[in-house]
Design an enzyme around this catalytic site. Structure first.
Site, PDB file in Angstrom:
ATOM      1  N   HIS A 263       0.878  -1.185   0.000  1.00  0.00           N
ATOM      2  CA  HIS A 263       0.000   0.000   0.000  1.00  0.00           C
ATOM      3  C   HIS A 263       0.915   1.235   0.000  1.00  0.00           C
ATOM      4  O   HIS A 263       1.709   1.412  -0.904  1.00  0.00           O
ATOM      5  CB  HIS A 263      -0.926  -0.115   1.216  1.00  0.00           C
ATOM      6  CG  HIS A 263      -2.038   0.900   1.286  1.00  0.00           C
ATOM      7  ND1 HIS A 263      -2.428   1.675   0.231  1.00  0.00           N
ATOM      8  CD2 HIS A 263      -2.854   1.240   2.331  1.00  0.00           C
ATOM      9  CE1 HIS A 263      -3.438   2.451   0.600  1.00  0.00           C
ATOM     10  NE2 HIS A 263      -3.708   2.218   1.876  1.00  0.00           N
ATOM     11  N   HIS A 302      -2.565  -2.135  -9.810  1.00  0.00           N
ATOM     12  CA  HIS A 302      -3.513  -1.549  -8.858  1.00  0.00           C
ATOM     13  C   HIS A 302      -4.764  -2.399  -8.841  1.00  0.00           C
ATOM     14  O   HIS A 302      -5.183  -2.900  -9.903  1.00  0.00           O
ATOM     15  CB  HIS A 302      -3.860  -0.109  -9.282  1.00  0.00           C
ATOM     16  CG  HIS A 302      -4.459   0.684  -8.187  1.00  0.00           C
ATOM     17  ND1 HIS A 302      -5.801   0.615  -7.872  1.00  0.00           N
ATOM     18  CD2 HIS A 302      -3.903   1.533  -7.289  1.00  0.00           C
ATOM     19  CE1 HIS A 302      -6.034   1.398  -6.843  1.00  0.00           C
ATOM     20  NE2 HIS A 302      -4.897   1.962  -6.461  1.00  0.00           N
ATOM     21  N   ASP A 358       2.493   5.651  -6.815  1.00  0.00           N
ATOM     22  CA  ASP A 358       3.774   5.553  -6.110  1.00  0.00           C
ATOM     23  C   ASP A 358       4.974   5.515  -7.048  1.00  0.00           C
ATOM     24  O   ASP A 358       6.109   5.656  -6.601  1.00  0.00           O
ATOM     25  CB  ASP A 358       3.793   4.296  -5.230  1.00  0.00           C
ATOM     26  CG  ASP A 358       2.842   4.441  -4.064  1.00  0.00           C
ATOM     27  OD1 ASP A 358       2.815   5.531  -3.482  1.00  0.00           O
ATOM     28  OD2 ASP A 358       2.134   3.472  -3.743  1.00  0.00           O
TER      29      ASP A 358
HETATM   30  N1  ACO Z   1       4.799  -6.677 -10.741  1.00  0.00           N
HETATM   31  C1  ACO Z   1       4.688  -7.894 -11.359  1.00  0.00           C
HETATM   32  N2  ACO Z   1       3.538  -8.599 -11.452  1.00  0.00           N
HETATM   33  C2  ACO Z   1       2.450  -8.037 -10.887  1.00  0.00           C
HETATM   34  C3  ACO Z   1       2.481  -6.793 -10.239  1.00  0.00           C
HETATM   35  C4  ACO Z   1       3.717  -6.102 -10.169  1.00  0.00           C
HETATM   36  N3  ACO Z   1       3.804  -4.922  -9.576  1.00  0.00           N
HETATM   37  N4  ACO Z   1       1.249  -6.490  -9.767  1.00  0.00           N
HETATM   38  C5  ACO Z   1       0.473  -7.529 -10.115  1.00  0.00           C
HETATM   39  N5  ACO Z   1       1.193  -8.446 -10.796  1.00  0.00           N
HETATM   40  C6  ACO Z   1       0.669  -9.687 -11.393  1.00  0.00           C
HETATM   41  C7  ACO Z   1       0.370 -10.727 -10.320  1.00  0.00           C
HETATM   42  O1  ACO Z   1       1.479 -11.557 -10.076  1.00  0.00           O
HETATM   43  C8  ACO Z   1      -0.793 -11.467 -10.950  1.00  0.00           C
HETATM   44  O2  ACO Z   1      -0.261 -12.308 -11.926  1.00  0.00           O
HETATM   45  P1  ACO Z   1      -0.969 -13.745 -12.236  1.00  0.00           P
HETATM   46  O3  ACO Z   1      -2.324 -13.404 -12.755  1.00  0.00           O
HETATM   47  O4  ACO Z   1      -0.067 -14.414 -13.233  1.00  0.00           O
HETATM   48  O5  ACO Z   1      -1.026 -14.469 -10.911  1.00  0.00           O
HETATM   49  C9  ACO Z   1      -1.575 -10.371 -11.664  1.00  0.00           C
HETATM   50  O6  ACO Z   1      -0.597  -9.365 -11.985  1.00  0.00           O
HETATM   51  C10 ACO Z   1      -2.707  -9.766 -10.839  1.00  0.00           C
HETATM   52  O7  ACO Z   1      -2.150  -9.229  -9.647  1.00  0.00           O
HETATM   53  P2  ACO Z   1      -2.813  -9.334  -8.213  1.00  0.00           P
HETATM   54  O8  ACO Z   1      -1.714  -9.423  -7.201  1.00  0.00           O
HETATM   55  O9  ACO Z   1      -3.880 -10.380  -8.207  1.00  0.00           O
HETATM   56  O10 ACO Z   1      -3.525  -7.922  -8.118  1.00  0.00           O
HETATM   57  P3  ACO Z   1      -4.068  -7.248  -6.802  1.00  0.00           P
HETATM   58  O11 ACO Z   1      -5.194  -6.393  -7.234  1.00  0.00           O
HETATM   59  O12 ACO Z   1      -4.334  -8.258  -5.739  1.00  0.00           O
HETATM   60  O13 ACO Z   1      -2.836  -6.375  -6.286  1.00  0.00           O
HETATM   61  C11 ACO Z   1      -1.298  -4.616  -5.991  1.00  0.00           C
HETATM   62  C12 ACO Z   1      -2.691  -5.028  -6.524  1.00  0.00           C
HETATM   63  C13 ACO Z   1      -1.159  -5.048  -4.530  1.00  0.00           C
HETATM   64  C14 ACO Z   1      -1.186  -3.103  -6.061  1.00  0.00           C
HETATM   65  C15 ACO Z   1      -0.206  -5.281  -6.856  1.00  0.00           C
HETATM   66  O14 ACO Z   1      -0.341  -4.855  -8.203  1.00  0.00           O
HETATM   67  C16 ACO Z   1       1.194  -5.008  -6.348  1.00  0.00           C
HETATM   68  O15 ACO Z   1       1.686  -5.724  -5.474  1.00  0.00           O
HETATM   69  N6  ACO Z   1       1.904  -3.924  -6.880  1.00  0.00           N
HETATM   70  C17 ACO Z   1       3.221  -3.566  -6.394  1.00  0.00           C
HETATM   71  C18 ACO Z   1       3.111  -2.776  -5.088  1.00  0.00           C
HETATM   72  C19 ACO Z   1       2.525  -1.385  -5.315  1.00  0.00           C
HETATM   73  O16 ACO Z   1       2.898  -0.660  -6.211  1.00  0.00           O
HETATM   74  N7  ACO Z   1       1.588  -0.996  -4.436  1.00  0.00           N
HETATM   75  C20 ACO Z   1       0.972   0.327  -4.438  1.00  0.00           C
HETATM   76  C21 ACO Z   1      -0.456   0.256  -4.861  1.00  0.00           C
HETATM   77  S1  ACO Z   1      -1.132   1.893  -4.996  1.00  0.00           S
HETATM   78  C22 ACO Z   1      -1.376   2.354  -3.399  1.00  0.00           C
HETATM   79  O17 ACO Z   1      -1.623   1.579  -2.519  1.00  0.00           O
HETATM   80  C23 ACO Z   1      -1.312   3.751  -3.102  1.00  0.00           C
END
Ligand code: ACO
Length: 423
Positions: A263, A302, A358
């Site tokens: 987050h 996201h 971010d």
């Molecule tokens: N890098 C690589 N792969 C990713 C990323 C990433 N940043 N984000 C998602 N994926 C992939 C996942 O591995 C998943 O792949 P799969 O379908 O093969 O299993 C797919 O994309 C879907 O991702 P989920 O994790 O299911 O998406 P979710 O909605 O649960 O998570 C989140 C969203 C937590 C923001 C995620 O994208 C992430 O961890 N990003 C990196 C951390 C980040 O930037 N957080 C800030 C968010 S904005 C904020 O809070 C202000």
């Protein structure tokens, strides 16, 4: 014409119930009509709308973000953080008189009790500022016991003003403590954001005036972070607030939610990642690691946006203004290359992973001189009005009760206790 309703049939009994689809949701009350002992299993609330809200609208497919109906682009260009805070909390933009009163109250309640300064000094020099901030916000509840009277609108407003006013002071003091610097007390004739920058950077300089371009840039960043509907920290605010805890305890809990690297902690992780990548030439290999699941591309993806995060676009423009004052952040080239490589790769395209808020904010913070571990603290200052707006909205919503989801119990059946010598 398509029927805008949804029918659920219980095949065990043959009973059906039809419910209207309203604003893209169906009411779980319908399911309760069929069977009061049946629960939706929805880990991480992927398909759950927990409340009605009039505060923030996001269209994740179109990349739209609006506070109380106003597009984020217009607010970032024309408004100020305190005006946006008023809008979020009170529902409308203030008149001139309302704005003057609001700004006066907030800028004249910036001091914290001396015991709070001593409390912060109790943390070790290497304490992460977010840990210190969380504890200090929670400690405020012991200074204002009347805050427990959450049903009284005036008492509520006083705590809102105190929280808004004291967040920058506590935030700056966590940094000064970390650096072993004496605390720089608030100067109330400065703007909200200017005062914060002065408390951060002024050393033995009573005439210190923060740079106006950097002050405006940080104010815009606060606006962009001010609310984002039911994210993890806001849901925490509502959850803790639903038990009718005082707002200091609820904001402290929300700040804990923000602390996590998935987050608000992601802005810190982005810079660590860019340092780790280190050079332009290593970008492609890092993207491959992200695709193999070895690392996350920090600042990408996201839960709601499946398009470019509109905040990231504005931040990119803000970065240009900041870098004119501070000089270019050398990591910018790596970040831009990373974005280019990722956005042209089918892994990211298919999963609709775009840069989020971010991705670029950390580059600005770093160029402005903030240490990495202050980044999420800056996010917390910006998000405070959003948390408070949701708290007020939840308390006024007659449909809301204490948050209490159910579970699927998957543990062992009953078994008999075994004395320790027999295990
Ligand atoms: N890098 C690589 N792969 C990713 C990323 C990433 N940043 N984000 C998602 N994926 C992939 C996942 O591995 C998943 O792949 P799969 O379908 O093969 O299993 C797919 O994309 C879907 O991702 P989920 O994790 O299911 O998406 P979710 O909605 O649960 O998570 C989140 C969203 C937590 C923001 C995620 O994208 C992430 O961890 N990003 C990196 C951390 C980040 O930037 N957080 C800030 C968010 S904005 C904020 O809070 C202000």
């Amino acid at each position: 014409m398509a029927d805008d309703s949804f029918t659920i049939t219980d095949n065990r009994t043959g009973e059906s119930v039809t419910v209207p689809v309203v604003d893209g949701t169906i009411s779980a009350a319908a399911l309760r009509e069929l069977d009061r002992g049946l629960w939706f299993y929805d880990p991480a609330y992927l398909s759950t709308a927990n409340c009605d809200s009039k505060i923030t609208e996001i269209d994740g497919n179109e990349g739209i973000l609006r506070y109380r109906g106003y597009p984020i682009e217009q607010l970032a260009e024309q408004s100020s953080f305190l005006e946006v805070a008023y809008l979020l909390i009170h529902g409308e933009l203030p008149t001139e008189a309302e704005a003057a009163e609001w700004i006066h109250h907030i800028t004249f309640h910036t001091y914290v009790h001396e015991d709070i300064t001593r409390f912060i000094k109790g943390f070790r020099y290497d304490a992460h500022p977010m840990g210190t901030l969380v504890s200090t916000i929670a400690a405020l509840s012991t200074f204002y016991p009347e805050a427990k009277d959450i049903d009284d609108p005036y008492t509520r407003l006083v705590q809102i003003i105190r929280l808004m006013a004291k967040m920058p002071t506590m935030a700056a003091f966590t940094y000064r403590n970390r650096m072993g610097l004496p605390y720089e007390y608030p100067v109330n004739h400065l703007t909200y954001t200017g005062n914060f920058l002065r408390m951060m950077w002024s050393v033995a300089d009573p005439d210190y005036v923060p740079d106006p371009t950097l002050t405006r840039a940080l104010d815009v960043l606060f606006i962009l972070h001010a609310d984002h509907e039911q994210n993890c920290s806001t849901t925490t605010m509502r959850t803790v607030g639903s038990s009718r805890a005082d707002p200091y305890s609820a904001v402290a809990a929300a700040t804990c939610g923000l602390y996590g690297p998935l987050h608000g902690g992601a802005n810190e992780q982005v810079i660590r990642m860019l340092h780790e990548i280190g050079s332009f030439d290593n970008v492609a290999a890092y993207v491959e690691r992200a695709k193999s699941g070895d690392v996350l591309l920090q600042g990408f993806g996201h839960r709601v946006y499946k398009n470019y995060d509109p905040r990231a676009k504005i931040i990119k423009e803000t970065a240009d203004a900041v870098f004119k004052v501070t000089g270019l952040n050398p990591l910018l080239d790596i970040a831009m290359k990373l974005e280019e490589v990722a956005l042209s790769d089918s892994y990211f395209k298919d999963r609709r992973l775009y840069p989020n808020v971010d991705f670029y904010s950390g580059l600005i913070y770093e160029a402005m001189g903030f240490p990495l571990d202050m980044f999420t603290v800056l996010f917390a200052i910006g998000r405070t009005p959003g948390w408070l707006a949701h708290w007020v909205e939840m308390l006024g919503d007659p449909e809301q009760k204490i948050y209490r989801p159910r579970q699927k119990y998957t543990g062992p059946d009953q078994r008999d206790y075994v004395p320790i010598e027999n295990r």
